[in-house]
Design an enzyme around this catalytic site. Structure first.
Site, PDB file in Angstrom:
ATOM      1  N   ARG A  16     -18.061  57.831 -30.034  1.00 28.73           N
ATOM      2  CA  ARG A  16     -18.753  57.807 -31.330  1.00 28.73           C
ATOM      3  C   ARG A  16     -18.374  58.997 -32.216  1.00 28.73           C
ATOM      4  O   ARG A  16     -19.061  59.305 -33.173  1.00 28.73           O
ATOM      5  CB  ARG A  16     -20.270  57.751 -31.106  1.00 28.73           C
ATOM      6  N   HIS A  46     -11.260  53.164 -22.469  1.00 28.31           N
ATOM      7  CA  HIS A  46     -11.697  52.456 -23.685  1.00 28.31           C
ATOM      8  C   HIS A  46     -11.632  53.431 -24.851  1.00 28.31           C
ATOM      9  O   HIS A  46     -12.040  54.582 -24.733  1.00 28.31           O
ATOM     10  CB  HIS A  46     -13.121  51.932 -23.522  1.00 28.31           C
ATOM     11  N   TYR A  49     -15.166  53.734 -30.679  1.00 31.52           N
ATOM     12  CA  TYR A  49     -15.757  52.624 -31.425  1.00 31.52           C
ATOM     13  C   TYR A  49     -15.513  52.755 -32.934  1.00 31.52           C
ATOM     14  O   TYR A  49     -15.694  51.792 -33.683  1.00 31.52           O
ATOM     15  CB  TYR A  49     -17.271  52.578 -31.182  1.00 31.52           C
ATOM     16  N   HIS A  86     -10.703  47.456 -29.608  1.00 34.29           N
ATOM     17  CA  HIS A  86     -11.179  46.305 -30.366  1.00 34.29           C
ATOM     18  C   HIS A  86     -10.183  45.974 -31.480  1.00 34.29           C
ATOM     19  O   HIS A  86      -9.379  46.819 -31.872  1.00 34.29           O
ATOM     20  CB  HIS A  86     -12.551  46.598 -30.952  1.00 34.29           C
ATOM     21  N   GLU A 134      -8.977  43.632 -27.071  1.00 35.30           N
ATOM     22  CA  GLU A 134     -10.175  42.970 -26.560  1.00 35.30           C
ATOM     23  C   GLU A 134     -10.663  41.891 -27.515  1.00 35.30           C
ATOM     24  O   GLU A 134     -10.797  42.131 -28.720  1.00 35.30           O
ATOM     25  CB  GLU A 134     -11.288  44.001 -26.330  1.00 35.30           C
ATOM     26  N   ASP A 167     -13.221  39.624 -22.565  1.00 37.94           N
ATOM     27  CA  ASP A 167     -14.642  39.889 -22.368  1.00 37.94           C
ATOM     28  C   ASP A 167     -15.397  38.568 -22.346  1.00 37.94           C
ATOM     29  O   ASP A 167     -15.359  37.796 -23.309  1.00 37.94           O
ATOM     30  CB  ASP A 167     -15.168  40.791 -23.493  1.00 37.94           C
ATOM     31  N   HIS A 170     -18.335  38.284 -24.980  1.00 42.64           N
ATOM     32  CA  HIS A 170     -17.781  38.111 -26.326  1.00 42.64           C
ATOM     33  C   HIS A 170     -17.233  36.700 -26.514  1.00 42.64           C
ATOM     34  O   HIS A 170     -17.422  36.085 -27.570  1.00 42.64           O
ATOM     35  CB  HIS A 170     -16.666  39.130 -26.572  1.00 42.64           C
ATOM     36  N   HIS A 202     -13.577  42.117 -18.856  1.00 46.21           N
ATOM     37  CA  HIS A 202     -14.914  42.696 -18.966  1.00 46.21           C
ATOM     38  C   HIS A 202     -15.887  41.591 -18.564  1.00 46.21           C
ATOM     39  O   HIS A 202     -16.050  40.606 -19.293  1.00 46.21           O
ATOM     40  CB  HIS A 202     -15.205  43.164 -20.390  1.00 46.21           C
ATOM     41  N   ASP A 215     -23.227  40.100 -30.057  1.00 43.24           N
ATOM     42  CA  ASP A 215     -22.594  40.915 -29.024  1.00 43.24           C
ATOM     43  C   ASP A 215     -23.674  41.668 -28.246  1.00 43.24           C
ATOM     44  O   ASP A 215     -23.916  42.841 -28.477  1.00 43.24           O
ATOM     45  CB  ASP A 215     -21.602  41.891 -29.675  1.00 43.24           C
ATOM     46  N   HIS A 217     -24.735  42.135 -24.240  1.00 43.02           N
ATOM     47  CA  HIS A 217     -24.422  41.882 -22.841  1.00 43.02           C
ATOM     48  C   HIS A 217     -25.697  41.713 -22.015  1.00 43.02           C
ATOM     49  O   HIS A 217     -26.731  42.297 -22.322  1.00 43.02           O
ATOM     50  CB  HIS A 217     -23.597  43.036 -22.269  1.00 43.02           C
ATOM     51  N   GLU A 247     -19.752  45.839 -17.799  1.00 41.70           N
ATOM     52  CA  GLU A 247     -20.352  46.593 -18.916  1.00 41.70           C
ATOM     53  C   GLU A 247     -21.780  46.100 -19.139  1.00 41.70           C
ATOM     54  O   GLU A 247     -22.239  45.953 -20.263  1.00 41.70           O
ATOM     55  CB  GLU A 247     -19.534  46.395 -20.189  1.00 41.70           C
TER      56      GLU A 247
END
Length: 272
Positions: A16, A46, A49, A86, A134, A167, A170, A202, A215, A217, A247
């Site tokens: 972040r 990963h 974001y 992403h 992804e 994923d 997703h 994922h 989105d 999970h 995740e």
């Protein structure tokens, strides 16, 4: 090791924040030695974001490209096999205008994404780590909700340093019916992308409905994809031997429960 895992996904810095101090050489050496000793494979990183390699704003786009180059270099320094990213968002409110030669924001975003990836790869010619695109839930203007998006970018970039991260949450949220029609989902994925290019999975259940673009999970077997479909996914001959990364929510307290669920679905003997 305590959880008896055999692959791992990490962040190399806060996801972040744009910037982070360089990785310390001694700490990296210790990490790589521990990783080699563990015999885990693969190591997945990963990215941040904040990165948007499809951004229409030049300032954000250039910042994202620089950040992605840094992510590749960090992941490669750590000895990672794959760097998951992403697909970004095109951020256009309308699909087309009179002045864009009929191209939609989506099409322009895919072009920017491909061009950005080419620049990242060109700037890191000696990196071993592969970039895994992804798929997304297709929320808002996010790219990657359709397998066609992934296929177009892979074809446009044409590099063996690109792979795909699939994923399950997703995919279901984007409208791919993993719960009732896995074979046709995989057929579509193979035709548009190539299942052989899926490097990482994922594995997440979905709180959101099929095609709802949410989105969110859920724990394995507890969401709308469900227990039986998850069993089919983790045992499918085209997927079974690929690395599965969880995740799922409440990772600090529920990871062991989710791992045991997956192992039970695969018919593996559970350790006490």
């Amino acid at each position: 090791r305590k959880l008896d895992c055999n692959c791992l996904q990490i962040f190399s810095k806060s996801p972040r924040q744009w910037n982070a101090p360089p990785l310390d050489s001694l700490r990296v050496a210790d990490f790589r030695a521990a990783w080699q000793k563990s015999a885990f494979a693969p190591l997945v990183v990963h990215d941040s974001y904040l990165i948007n390699l499809a951004a229409p704003d030049e300032t954000i786009l250039e910042k994202s490209i620089r950040a992605m180059i840094d992510e590749v270099e960090r992941a490669d320094f750590l000895g990672a096999d794959f760097l998951v990213t992403h697909c970004g968002a095109h951020l256009c409110k309308t699909t087309a205008s009179l002045f864009d030669n009929g191209e939609s924001g989506e099409q322009k975003g895919l072009k920017r994404l491909a061009e950005s990836l080419k620049r990242v790869l060109d700037a890191t010619p000696n990196a071993r780590v592969k970039i895994a695109l992804e798929n997304t839930a297709g929320q808002g203007t996010c790219l990657g909700g359709t397998f066609e998006h992934l296929g177009e970018v892979l074809q446009a970039v044409s590099s063996d340093r690109l792979a795909v991260c699939f994923d399950t949450c997703h995919a279901y949220a984007a409208g791919h019916d993993l719960a009732n029609d896995l074979e046709n989902v995989l057929k579509n994925l193979d035709e548009r992308v190539g299942v052989h290019r899926v490097a990482v999975i994922h594995l997440n259940d979905s709180k959101g409905t099929l095609g709802g673009h949410l989105d969110r999970h859920d724990h394995i077997g507890a969401g709308l994809i469900g227990h039986e479909a998850m069993k089919t996914i983790v045992n499918h001959p085209q997927l079974r031997d690929k690395p599965f990364i969880l995740e799922t929510p409440e990772i600090e307290t529920m990871i062991e429960t989710n791992l045991q669920t997956v192992r039970a679905l695969r018919g593996e003997k559970l350790k006490k």
